[in-house]
Design a protein around this motif. Structure first.
Motif, PDB file in Angstrom:
ATOM      1  N   ALA A  23     -16.442   5.601  36.428  1.00 39.90           N
ATOM      2  CA  ALA A  23     -17.226   4.767  37.376  1.00 39.90           C
ATOM      3  C   ALA A  23     -18.750   4.830  37.135  1.00 39.90           C
ATOM      4  CB  ALA A  23     -17.038   5.589  38.687  1.00 39.90           C
TER       5      ALA A  23
ATOM      6  N   LYS B  12     -12.427   2.930  50.379  1.00 41.63           N
ATOM      7  CA  LYS B  12     -12.529   1.931  50.896  1.00 41.63           C
ATOM      8  C   LYS B  12     -12.313   1.880  52.071  1.00 41.63           C
ATOM      9  CE  LYS B  12     -11.095  -3.027  50.328  1.00 41.63           C
ATOM     10  NZ  LYS B  12     -10.186  -3.806  49.401  1.00 41.63           N
TER      11      LYS B  12
ATOM     12  N   LEU C 246     -10.074   5.417  45.268  1.00 37.28           N
ATOM     13  CA  LEU C 246     -10.670   4.363  45.643  1.00 37.28           C
ATOM     14  C   LEU C 246     -10.154   3.422  47.098  1.00 37.28           C
ATOM     15  CD1 LEU C 246     -11.859   2.471  42.462  1.00 37.28           C
ATOM     16  CD2 LEU C 246     -13.098   3.926  44.215  1.00 37.28           C
TER      17      LEU C 246
ATOM     18  N   TRP D 226     -18.910  -2.115  39.882  1.00 38.31           N
ATOM     19  CA  TRP D 226     -17.672  -1.306  39.947  1.00 38.31           C
ATOM     20  C   TRP D 226     -17.099  -0.947  41.318  1.00 38.31           C
ATOM     21  CZ3 TRP D 226     -16.593   3.736  41.381  1.00 38.31           C
ATOM     22  CH2 TRP D 226     -15.311   4.051  41.182  1.00 38.31           C
ATOM     23  N   LEU D 227     -18.254  -0.552  41.963  1.00 36.76           N
ATOM     24  CA  LEU D 227     -18.190  -0.498  43.550  1.00 36.76           C
ATOM     25  C   LEU D 227     -17.642  -1.851  44.155  1.00 36.76           C
ATOM     26  CD1 LEU D 227     -20.918   2.185  44.517  1.00 36.76           C
ATOM     27  CD2 LEU D 227     -18.291   2.696  44.237  1.00 36.76           C
TER      28      LEU D 227
ATOM     29  N   ASN E 100      -8.448   4.548  40.482  1.00 34.34           N
ATOM     30  CA  ASN E 100      -8.144   3.132  41.217  1.00 34.34           C
ATOM     31  C   ASN E 100      -6.958   3.080  42.149  1.00 34.34           C
ATOM     32  OD1 ASN E 100     -10.209   1.907  39.965  1.00 34.34           O
ATOM     33  ND2 ASN E 100      -8.960   1.437  38.236  1.00 34.34           N
TER      34      ASN E 100
ATOM     35  N   HIS F 157     -16.620  -4.503  42.874  1.00 33.20           N
ATOM     36  CA  HIS F 157     -15.296  -4.952  42.649  1.00 33.20           C
ATOM     37  C   HIS F 157     -14.099  -4.307  43.153  1.00 33.20           C
ATOM     38  CE1 HIS F 157     -12.237  -7.000  39.989  1.00 33.20           C
ATOM     39  NE2 HIS F 157     -11.753  -5.734  39.869  1.00 33.20           N
ATOM     40  N   SER F 158     -14.521  -3.095  43.516  1.00 36.13           N
ATOM     41  CA  SER F 158     -13.504  -2.093  44.237  1.00 36.13           C
ATOM     42  C   SER F 158     -13.374  -2.474  45.605  1.00 36.13           C
ATOM     43  CB  SER F 158     -13.797  -0.576  43.998  1.00 36.13           C
ATOM     44  OG  SER F 158     -13.823  -0.586  42.665  1.00 36.13           O
TER      45      SER F 158
ATOM     46  N   THR G  14      -6.337   5.286  35.947  1.00 33.74           N
ATOM     47  CA  THR G  14      -5.647   4.658  36.874  1.00 33.74           C
ATOM     48  C   THR G  14      -5.381   5.450  38.134  1.00 33.74           C
ATOM     49  OG1 THR G  14      -3.312   5.148  36.117  1.00 33.74           O
ATOM     50  CG2 THR G  14      -4.377   3.049  35.319  1.00 33.74           C
TER      51      THR G  14
END
Length: 163
Positions: A161, A49, A45, A71-72, A41, A74-75, A38
């Motif tokens: 990741a 972002k 991230l 995964w990228l 995230n 979705h992030s 976690t």
């Protein structure tokens, strides 16, 4: 005795004051393991972002595994501005990071290293990161040897990741 200053005198004084610029660039070293997924995230991230919203590129210098593209996405990290270079040894990653910082074309560089940076390397990379206004995340895998030699204040980041 107080002497009045003209507008012209004030503008001359203002030109003599050096311009102060703020840079968000710098080196951030983080230890990771698979125990706390976690944290990636919640901490790393969102920073990547946000930095990825700049017009500059994002560079990923990764271990032999490729990043999971879904995964990228979705992030919320843009794949169109991401460059990944896998399968480099630590010296090649440091050289690539140095060249990327000198180019000034990257907002964020995320690199996985097996070894620790020397004080000279760390100072040089930090200077280049500040000059280019680039945030660098250097991730070190947490191992029993590293736990005893590193500062205990490092954050732990998992490797889920990767595919």
């Amino acid at each position: 005795m107080i002497t009045p200053h003209s507008v012209n005198d004030f503008s001359k004084q203002m030109r003599a004051i050096p311009e102060v610029t703020t840079s968000i660039g710098g080196i951030n070293q983080i230890c990771y393991d698979n125990a706390s997924p976690t944290l990636l995230n919640l901490l790393l991230l969102p920073a990547i972002k946000q930095l990825g919203q700049q017009a500059k590129w994002m560079l990923w210098l990764t271990p032999e595994n490729k990043l999971d593209r879904s995964w990228l996405e979705h992030s919320g990290i843009s794949l169109s501005k991401s460059v990944q270079i896998p399968m480099l040894d630590d010296d090649q990653k440091i050289d690539s990071m140095t060249q990327a910082l000198k180019s000034g074309n990257y907002s964020v560089i995320t690199v996985w290293l097996d070894s620790t940076l020397s004080a000279e390397q760390q100072n040089s990379l930090d200077f280049l990161a500040k000059e280019s206004d680039t945030v660098v995340f250097i991730l070190h895998k947490n191992s029993p040897h590293n736990r005893s030699t590193r500062q205990m204040s490092h954050q732990k980041i998992p490797t889920f990741a990767f595919l």
